[in-house]
Design a protein around this motif. Structure first.
Motif, PDB file in Angstrom:
ATOM      1  N   ARG A  44      53.019  39.940  41.697  1.00 46.68           N
ATOM      2  CA  ARG A  44      53.406  38.631  41.170  1.00 46.68           C
ATOM      3  C   ARG A  44      53.334  37.650  42.338  1.00 46.68           C
ATOM      4  NH1 ARG A  44      55.650  36.754  36.800  1.00 46.68           N
ATOM      5  NH2 ARG A  44      55.991  38.902  36.073  1.00 46.68           N
ATOM      6  N   ILE A  45      52.713  36.511  42.078  1.00 42.58           N
ATOM      7  CA  ILE A  45      52.612  35.453  43.083  1.00 42.58           C
ATOM      8  C   ILE A  45      53.354  34.231  42.564  1.00 42.58           C
ATOM      9  CG2 ILE A  45      51.055  33.833  44.221  1.00 42.58           C
ATOM     10  CD1 ILE A  45      48.930  36.019  44.103  1.00 42.58           C
ATOM     11  N   HIS A  61      44.586  29.383  38.084  1.00 40.54           N
ATOM     12  CA  HIS A  61      44.453  30.835  38.020  1.00 40.54           C
ATOM     13  C   HIS A  61      43.046  31.271  38.426  1.00 40.54           C
ATOM     14  CE1 HIS A  61      48.241  32.015  35.678  1.00 40.54           C
ATOM     15  NE2 HIS A  61      48.401  30.776  36.109  1.00 40.54           N
ATOM     16  N   ILE A  64      42.789  30.991  42.299  1.00 43.38           N
ATOM     17  CA  ILE A  64      43.526  32.065  42.979  1.00 43.38           C
ATOM     18  C   ILE A  64      42.810  33.392  42.804  1.00 43.38           C
ATOM     19  CG2 ILE A  64      45.661  33.413  42.914  1.00 43.38           C
ATOM     20  CD1 ILE A  64      47.092  30.658  42.309  1.00 43.38           C
ATOM     21  N   ASN A  65      42.385  33.701  41.590  1.00 41.18           N
ATOM     22  CA  ASN A  65      41.658  34.955  41.354  1.00 41.18           C
ATOM     23  C   ASN A  65      40.351  35.003  42.140  1.00 41.18           C
ATOM     24  OD1 ASN A  65      43.279  36.578  39.551  1.00 41.18           O
ATOM     25  ND2 ASN A  65      42.936  35.005  38.011  1.00 41.18           N
ATOM     26  N   ILE A  81      50.703  35.172  37.971  1.00 42.19           N
ATOM     27  CA  ILE A  81      50.661  33.973  38.801  1.00 42.19           C
ATOM     28  C   ILE A  81      51.609  32.925  38.241  1.00 42.19           C
ATOM     29  CG2 ILE A  81      49.196  32.131  39.706  1.00 42.19           C
ATOM     30  CD1 ILE A  81      46.788  34.048  39.280  1.00 42.19           C
TER      31      ILE A  81
END
Length: 89
Positions: A44-45, A61, A64-65, A81
């Motif tokens: 979890r971020i 998202h 980040i991915n 996220i």
């Protein structure tokens, strides 16, 4: 370097967040798809970064991915996220 520290370092470099938490939740997923002994599969971020503020949730998202692709390729299975506006955490 642990996977959590690696994730944090990548996100720090790419987004310069004011707040970041990287939490290994792998043990909570024991027996589920992608889980393996030793953890480092489910994270979890929680992040707050000006670089993400102008993006939609989907764009955040995806961004980040995208920067964590090497970690996914190396065995990261799942990522939750949570993005807040700068200064919100």
């Amino acid at each position: 370097m642990s996977v959590a520290r690696e994730i944090e370092a990548v996100l720090m470099q790419e987004f310069a967040p004011g707040h970041i938490e990287v939490i290994d939740e792998s043990e909570r997923h024991r027996g589920h798809a992608g889980w393996r002994e030793g953890g480092n599969t489910h994270f979890r971020i929680r992040i707050s970064a000006p670089a993400l503020d102008a993006m939609s949730r989907v764009e955040q998202h995806r961004a980040i991915n995208a920067v964590l692709k090497p970690q996914f390729d190396a065995g990261l299975h799942a990522l939750a996220i949570e993005v807040k506006k700068s200064g919100a955490f």
